[in-house]
Structure formats: structure tokens, C-alpha cells
Design a protein around this motif. Sequence first.
Motif, PDB file in Angstrom:
ATOM      1  N   LYS A 120       0.858  -1.174   0.000  1.00 23.23           N
ATOM      2  CA  LYS A 120       0.000   0.000   0.000  1.00 23.23           C
ATOM      3  C   LYS A 120       0.905   1.238   0.000  1.00 23.23           C
ATOM      4  CE  LYS A 120      -3.589  -2.747   2.078  1.00 23.23           C
ATOM      5  NZ  LYS A 120      -4.151  -3.290   3.307  1.00 23.23           N
ATOM      6  N   LEU A 121       1.030   1.901   1.135  1.00 16.48           N
ATOM      7  CA  LEU A 121       1.997   2.993   1.215  1.00 16.48           C
ATOM      8  C   LEU A 121       3.369   2.353   1.379  1.00 16.48           C
ATOM      9  CD1 LEU A 121       0.116   5.480   3.575  1.00 16.48           C
ATOM     10  CD2 LEU A 121       0.178   5.428   1.081  1.00 16.48           C
ATOM     11  N   TRP A 123       4.510   0.819  -1.926  1.00 12.69           N
ATOM     12  CA  TRP A 123       4.597   0.543  -3.355  1.00 12.69           C
ATOM     13  C   TRP A 123       5.432  -0.701  -3.668  1.00 12.69           C
ATOM     14  CZ3 TRP A 123       5.188   5.267  -0.987  1.00 12.69           C
ATOM     15  CH2 TRP A 123       4.056   6.086  -1.065  1.00 12.69           C
ATOM     16  N   THR A 194       4.252   9.532   0.241  1.00 11.52           N
ATOM     17  CA  THR A 194       3.119   9.373   1.147  1.00 11.52           C
ATOM     18  C   THR A 194       2.348  10.683   1.282  1.00 11.52           C
ATOM     19  OG1 THR A 194       4.267   7.646   2.401  1.00 11.52           O
ATOM     20  CG2 THR A 194       2.443   8.758   3.495  1.00 11.52           C
ATOM     21  N   CYS A 198      -1.675  11.448   0.114  1.00 12.10           N
ATOM     22  CA  CYS A 198      -2.618  11.994   1.092  1.00 12.10           C
ATOM     23  C   CYS A 198      -3.203  13.314   0.593  1.00 12.10           C
ATOM     24  CB  CYS A 198      -1.940  12.181   2.445  1.00 12.10           C
ATOM     25  SG  CYS A 198      -1.516  10.647   3.305  1.00 12.10           S
ATOM     26  N   SER A 223      -5.584   8.205   2.824  1.00 12.65           N
ATOM     27  CA  SER A 223      -5.737   8.456   1.390  1.00 12.65           C
ATOM     28  C   SER A 223      -6.985   7.786   0.832  1.00 12.65           C
ATOM     29  CB  SER A 223      -4.496   7.979   0.619  1.00 12.65           C
ATOM     30  OG  SER A 223      -4.378   6.567   0.662  1.00 12.65           O
ATOM     31  N   LEU A 268      -3.453   5.625  -4.135  1.00  4.62           N
ATOM     32  CA  LEU A 268      -2.147   5.069  -3.795  1.00  4.62           C
ATOM     33  C   LEU A 268      -1.076   5.391  -4.835  1.00  4.62           C
ATOM     34  CD1 LEU A 268      -3.171   1.538  -2.445  1.00  4.62           C
ATOM     35  CD2 LEU A 268      -2.410   3.511  -1.124  1.00  4.62           C
TER      36      LEU A 268
END
Length: 290
Positions: A120-121, A123, A194, A198, A223, A268
Motif C-alpha cells: 500500500k503505502l 509501493w 506518502t 494523502c 488516502s 495510492l
Amino acid sequence: PPPPRLIHGANAHHSLPHAAWLLGMPEPLEIPTPTGTLDPAALDEALAAEPGPCLVAATAGTTDAGLVDPLDAIADVCARHRAELHVDAAYGGLLVLSPRHRDRLAGLHRAATVTLDLHKLGWQPVAAGLLAVPAATLLAPLAQQADYLNAADDTDAGLPDLLGRSLRTTRRPDVLKIAVTLRALGRDGIAELTDRVCATAHELAALLDAHPRFEVHATPAISTVLFRPTGAGDDDLAALRRRLLTDGTAVLGRATAAGRRWLKATVLNPHTTTKDLEALVALLEGSTHR
């Protein structure tokens, strides 16, 4: 002693009760989360009623809305009842690298264990998950020894083995991709990406909130944006989501919050542009009036 009982909020990921079942633990206790996050007072009451040892699982970044439980207050409750605290930070864990967002995870350092899902955050590939502990010695119970895999003399000679570092003997070397990414981007690089996703989520929420045909559930916590067309019923939302997916034009999730169903857009991709967001809103506007 009796096995520990898992206590978690209704906002927890489905993998938590599933893991308890796989491990043969007692039936987990699920605490209602009407506000979307785990209430320390409700947790305190639940722990006071439990006769045996407990493992509390808090969430830093819920699947539905990206909400973060009040980790510091939950850690206080766990300390008072001598319950071990685990934090599922699969979604929001890497916010700790961002000076702008790390305060949302205040108290994370007090957890006995933390999970991170770097697809996710972060990659990374989907299987690149990590279990973090305060000290390597806490992983000692996972150690296994088999002469054909990690003979003692090979270990003494410095050859690595995975028997104490994974629940699977054989797995893809995704940790190498994580290491390369951290080396290439560093803390600041990942924090920048990140912060970017967001900010993009906030931009999407603002576009939808300003549009007369959409309503937004709340300001994005990380996000994830929850929204719905005004006047649409829950069945309409489900049909719209499936139609977009079948047409191959947009992939949106779904979530239930405040007793209603919402469409879910989780941002994302750090390269998402304002033009991309405007195109999505235009697509949704056209699809809701077909």
C-alpha cells in the motif's frame, strides 16, 4: 496457563479473527466501534471482564476509511490490565516516516508487535508484509532447526536462513525489493510520496464535496475517500460499482459507515494528477445518470 484471547474492534481487518482460528485460540471478542475507531473505555471494560490473558489488536489505518485507533490511550489501557498490544498498521504504518503525518500514529512505539503491509503505502509487491518487534530477541520463539536447511555449523559460519524469520520455509525474496526501495528513496523519499497521495485524496474529496451530485462521508484520514451520489440508494451504488468494473473504466471499493453504503476511492498512485481526478468525477457523474 490458558491461551490468550484476542480482543479487537469491529473495525479490525478480517485476517485477525482468521489468524486466531488458525492458531486454535479462543473465540475472539469483538468490540463495537460505532465511531469507526476502538474506544479505550469500551476496551477497558472488556479487559476488566476477561479472566485470562489477552492480546489486544488495534488498527492504524482501517480498511474501510483509513481511520487510526487512539493508540496511546489504548496502550495505557493495555498496560493497566497487563494485556499485550498488537497494532495492525498495514495501511497507515509508513506515516511514521512523514513529519507531516506521523503524529497520527502517536503511541505506535508502545506496541509489542506491529504489522506493515508495504504493497500500500510503500509501493511493493503484494506479498511484501513485515512483522516488526522492538528487539530481535522477541523472535526467538520462531526459531526452528533442521539439518537439511540450517545446519548449526552453516549458521555459525554466517549463512542466512529463513526458518526464524517467516512462517513459510520458501517464499519470494520480496525483502530485497523493500531494501532496494528504502536505499533508493530513503525515509524522505517515501515520506514525500506518502504526503503526495494523502494530499491527492484531500483534493479528490474537495472536488466531490463541491459537486452538487455527490456527498463525501468525511475528510480523508489517510488516502481513502468515501463518497456517494446524492439521492442514490445502496443498491444503486453496488450496481454502479459493478458496472464501472465490468466496463473497465474505474475500480472503486465499497464500505459501510454511519449505517450507509459508500463508494471508496483509495489513492495510492503518487503520480495521480488533478486531471485524472477530474476525469474520474466526470466519469462518475455520467455513469450515475445513465
